[in-house]
Design an enzyme around this catalytic site. Structure first.
Site, PDB file in Angstrom:
ATOM      1  N   ASN A  31       0.851  -1.199   0.000  1.00 44.03           N
ATOM      2  CA  ASN A  31       0.000   0.000   0.000  1.00 44.03           C
ATOM      3  C   ASN A  31       0.886   1.248   0.000  1.00 44.03           C
ATOM      4  O   ASN A  31       0.795   2.110   0.881  1.00 44.03           O
ATOM      5  CB  ASN A  31      -0.970  -0.001   1.183  1.00 44.03           C
ATOM      6  CG  ASN A  31      -2.035   1.083   1.019  1.00 44.03           C
ATOM      7  OD1 ASN A  31      -2.369   1.467  -0.103  1.00 44.03           O
ATOM      8  ND2 ASN A  31      -2.538   1.593   2.112  1.00 44.03           N
ATOM      9  N   GLY A  35       5.635   8.357   1.221  1.00 40.60           N
ATOM     10  CA  GLY A  35       6.728   8.059   2.158  1.00 40.60           C
ATOM     11  C   GLY A  35       7.606   6.947   1.583  1.00 40.60           C
ATOM     12  O   GLY A  35       8.840   7.042   1.570  1.00 40.60           O
ATOM     13  N   HIS A  36       6.941   5.885   1.068  1.00 41.80           N
ATOM     14  CA  HIS A  36       7.701   4.782   0.461  1.00 41.80           C
ATOM     15  C   HIS A  36       8.417   5.275  -0.800  1.00 41.80           C
ATOM     16  O   HIS A  36       9.558   4.895  -1.061  1.00 41.80           O
ATOM     17  CB  HIS A  36       6.766   3.627   0.078  1.00 41.80           C
ATOM     18  CG  HIS A  36       6.049   3.015   1.240  1.00 41.80           C
ATOM     19  ND1 HIS A  36       4.717   3.212   1.477  1.00 41.80           N
ATOM     20  CD2 HIS A  36       6.502   2.200   2.234  1.00 41.80           C
ATOM     21  CE1 HIS A  36       4.351   2.543   2.558  1.00 41.80           C
ATOM     22  NE2 HIS A  36       5.424   1.924   3.048  1.00 41.80           N
ATOM     23  N   GLU A 151      11.877   7.601   9.247  1.00 34.97           N
ATOM     24  CA  GLU A 151      11.947   8.062  10.644  1.00 34.97           C
ATOM     25  C   GLU A 151      10.563   8.140  11.279  1.00 34.97           C
ATOM     26  O   GLU A 151      10.454   8.351  12.473  1.00 34.97           O
ATOM     27  CB  GLU A 151      12.665   9.417  10.716  1.00 34.97           C
ATOM     28  CG  GLU A 151      14.143   9.277  10.442  1.00 34.97           C
ATOM     29  CD  GLU A 151      14.939  10.560  10.566  1.00 34.97           C
ATOM     30  OE1 GLU A 151      14.339  11.627  10.776  1.00 34.97           O
ATOM     31  OE2 GLU A 151      16.175  10.490  10.432  1.00 34.97           O
ATOM     32  N   LYS A 152       9.529   7.992  10.461  1.00 34.00           N
ATOM     33  CA  LYS A 152       8.175   8.048  11.025  1.00 34.00           C
ATOM     34  C   LYS A 152       8.042   6.989  12.128  1.00 34.00           C
ATOM     35  O   LYS A 152       7.499   7.254  13.191  1.00 34.00           O
ATOM     36  CB  LYS A 152       7.137   7.799   9.941  1.00 34.00           C
ATOM     37  CG  LYS A 152       5.773   7.694  10.545  1.00 34.00           C
ATOM     38  CD  LYS A 152       4.703   7.461   9.547  1.00 34.00           C
ATOM     39  CE  LYS A 152       3.456   7.113  10.297  1.00 34.00           C
ATOM     40  NZ  LYS A 152       3.414   5.693  10.668  1.00 34.00           N
ATOM     41  N   ASP A 153       8.584   5.792  11.859  1.00 31.37           N
ATOM     42  CA  ASP A 153       8.571   4.747  12.881  1.00 31.37           C
ATOM     43  C   ASP A 153       9.914   4.810  13.610  1.00 31.37           C
ATOM     44  O   ASP A 153      10.770   3.938  13.439  1.00 31.37           O
ATOM     45  CB  ASP A 153       8.357   3.384  12.230  1.00 31.37           C
ATOM     46  CG  ASP A 153       7.022   3.332  11.518  1.00 31.37           C
ATOM     47  OD1 ASP A 153       6.000   3.474  12.202  1.00 31.37           O
ATOM     48  OD2 ASP A 153       7.011   3.198  10.281  1.00 31.37           O
ATOM     49  N   GLN A 156      10.980   1.840  15.759  1.00 37.01           N
ATOM     50  CA  GLN A 156      11.361   0.713  14.894  1.00 37.01           C
ATOM     51  C   GLN A 156      12.772   0.945  14.324  1.00 37.01           C
ATOM     52  O   GLN A 156      13.601   0.029  14.293  1.00 37.01           O
ATOM     53  CB  GLN A 156      10.348   0.586  13.753  1.00 37.01           C
ATOM     54  CG  GLN A 156      10.810  -0.328  12.632  1.00 37.01           C
ATOM     55  CD  GLN A 156       9.741  -0.553  11.576  1.00 37.01           C
ATOM     56  OE1 GLN A 156       8.807  -1.316  11.790  1.00 37.01           O
ATOM     57  NE2 GLN A 156       9.869   0.097  10.424  1.00 37.01           N
TER      58      GLN A 156
HETATM   59  O1  PAF Z   1       7.824  -0.371   8.537  1.00 33.31           O
HETATM   60  C1  PAF Z   1       7.301  -1.339   7.953  1.00 33.31           C
HETATM   61  O2  PAF Z   1       6.579  -1.186   6.961  1.00 33.31           O
HETATM   62  C2  PAF Z   1       7.516  -2.739   8.484  1.00 33.31           C
HETATM   63  O3  PAF Z   1       7.584  -2.755   9.872  1.00 33.31           O
HETATM   64  C3  PAF Z   1       8.751  -3.421   7.880  1.00 33.31           C
HETATM   65  C4  PAF Z   1      10.039  -2.701   8.242  1.00 33.31           C
HETATM   66  C5  PAF Z   1       8.583  -3.510   6.375  1.00 33.31           C
HETATM   67  C6  PAF Z   1       8.863  -4.857   8.432  1.00 33.31           C
HETATM   68  O4  PAF Z   1       7.747  -5.605   8.120  1.00 33.31           O
END
Ligand code: PAF
Length: 510
Positions: A31, A35-36, A151-153, A156
């Site tokens: 999706n 950002g991607h 950096e949004k996450d 993570q």
């Molecule tokens: O940030 C994400 O979309 C997910 O956590 C990732 C890094 C693709 C791992 O499934």
């Protein structure tokens, strides 16, 4: 290069063997949004590596069945977006492929407790374990050189940096700032679930955070309880709102220059996160080291690349020495020196060669201060208490708002002990003498033989490191780089990588 879609993990090895290039890896759950796209285009523009995007909805990182079932699936569009924006290959594995039953090679990892005891880690039980497990599996299959994450996450990102470090993977993590939609809310795949009213709520939340960030520059403090009260009054359902150290995720301390204000709110069935970094001043890089270690060249290039102010403290000591000589001041007499220092103004100005000139009391002395005559007295003059005090104050004044890279001998220890990044640059005496000899800006040194230069450098090191005030020593938290075997560009890139690792990209936007 032919663009490929890989659907089976066993095809990866074959593909890798044929590409003859390093890999940039952009993991996603599909999706794809802007950002991607930013991640893919950043990877494409960074280098000439091959870009691999993975699309895999990782069931292990969902703590809620409803969320997993409803996670938006737009695979055809994701393939189109990825290829259009620079992906060379797309990996779309099945769950069975990533987690084959009875495969002992799949390691189920646990995210470190220190980094999961705050923010999303508290409510999303097992989420980060799932993220670590899938990313580690993918990294082992793909073996990329660079891993691109948003950096949004932020939490993570920290956890995955920790994973790469502890598993000793030779992979560089590159991050991009949070990308926001037209109305200021962070882009997220889950935004499609928002109703008009829910979107209004998250908009209010995000704009509050951005406002707090703006005000923080002046006020330098926040009142968390007041913010929570204000958000609650707007009927915003807060899961958490925390003010933390951006790397340790421990409670923010008064002395932290950069801190993280991060929150999660619930909008109907959807849970959204947002954060801002609060900064008292812009970041500072301190580069210390002995004469001839390459400090000046390296510092200048870093300033240019990172668009930071270049503070050449050595030039300040040299300028002062130059004026003392020119005006024939007997600086050993305290009164003379005090009177002299009352009327000193040292200014740096960019010149037409994209370098900077140094002026002392309106004399441009850029060239003259590099003479052997000045080199031979500057260490003595810079060890005088009053001189040191005067110039350190000047340097701190220039650095009040940050956003600079300063080079010298006591930057990390005395001038800016709170600098975000401290580097101690050094090289062997042999190497430094060779560099001095071939320095075109230093005509005098070219005429001195190598052995004499070595002796002069040794003498200068001894004077600098044994003087009583602000001796040349490595700060405890400085990172030492011995530059003998590296080119200037390699040293610059290494320091920029260290900077990017410490300083969120979001705070670097000018
Ligand atoms: O940030 C994400 O979309 C997910 O956590 C990732 C890094 C693709 C791992 O499934």
């Amino acid at each position: 290069m032919k663009k490929v879609i890989i659907r089976k993990t066993e095809e990866i090895e074959n593909w890798r063997r044929n590409i003859n290039s390093e890999i940039n890896f952009i993991p996603t759950m599909g999706n794809l949004h802007n950002g991607h796209i930013k991640l893919i285009t950043t990877a494409k523009n960074d280098n000439s590596n091959v870009n691999l995007v993975s699309i895999f909805i990782n069931p292990l990182q969902f703590d809620n069945k409803f969320d997993l079932e409803n996670y938006p699936k737009t695979i055809e569009n994701d393939i189109k977006i990825s290829f259009e924006n620079g992906a060379d290959a797309i990996l779309i594995p099945s769950t069975e492929d990533i987690y084959p039953t009875n495969n002992k090679n799949v390691k189920f990892l646990k995210a470190p407790i220190e980094l999961t005891s705050a923010l999303c880690g508290l409510n999303r039980i097992g989420h980060f374990d799932g993220v670590c497990t899938v990313v580690y599996r993918l990294l082992n299959l793909i073996k990329p050189k660079n891993l691109y994450l948003g950096e949004k996450d932020w939490q993570q990102l920290l956890i995955l940096k920790n994973l790469v470090l502890t598993k000793k993977l030779n992979i560089a993590i590159k991050s991009i700032p949070t990308q926001r939609d037209f109305d200021g809310i962070p882009l997220s795949s889950r935004n499609v679930h928002l109703s008009k009213n829910e979107r209004k709520l998250i908009r209010f939340f995000s704009s509050e955070l951005l406002e707090i960030k703006k005000n923080f520059q002046q006020e330098k403090k926040i009142n968390l309880q007041e913010i929570i009260k204000k958000l609650s009054e707007k009927k915003i359902s807060i899961e958490y709102l925390e003010h933390l150290h951006p790397h340790t995720l421990q409670k923010a301390r008064l002395e932290d220059n950069i801190s993280l204000l991060a929150g999660a709110i619930r909008c109907g069935e959807t849970r959204l996160i947002d954060h801002v970094f609060l900064m008292k001043r812009k970041p500072i890089i301190a580069i210390d080291g002995p004469a001839g270690s390459g400090k000046s060249t390296v510092t200048k290039l870093i300033a240019k690349k990172l668009k930071l102010l270049y503070l050449d403290t050595g030039a300040m000591y040299r300028s002062l020495s130059w004026l003392l000589l020119k005006e024939n001041i007997d600086y050993k007499k305290e009164k003379n020196l005090q009177n002299f220092l009352k009327d000193i103004s040292i200014v740096f100005k960019s010149n037409t060669n994209l370098n900077q000139d140094v002026f002392i009391n309106n004399h441009c002395v850029t060239q003259e201060i590099r003479s052997q005559e000045i080199s031979s007295i500057v260490s003595k003059i810079s060890s005088i208490k009053e001189v040191r005090k005067f110039l350190v104050e000047e340097q701190r004044r220039i650095g009040e708002t940050g956003g600079l890279v300063a080079e010298g001998r006591d930057i990390g220890t005395t001038v800016f002990p709170n600098a975000e990044l401290k580097i101690f640059l050094t090289a062997s005496i042999e190497e430094r003498a060779k560099r001095r000899k071939s320095d075109k800006n230093c005509k005098d040194s070219q005429e001195i033989d190598l052995n004499t230069l070595k002796e002069l450098i040794e003498k200068r090191d001894f004077e600098d490191s044994t003087r009583e005030i602000s001796p040349l020593i490595k700060a405890n938290d400085a990172i030492e780089i011995i530059t003998d075997k590296y080119s200037i560009n390699e040293v610059v890139d290494k320091i920029i990588d260290l900077y990017n690792d410490k300083i969120p990209k979001e705070t670097q936007i000018q």
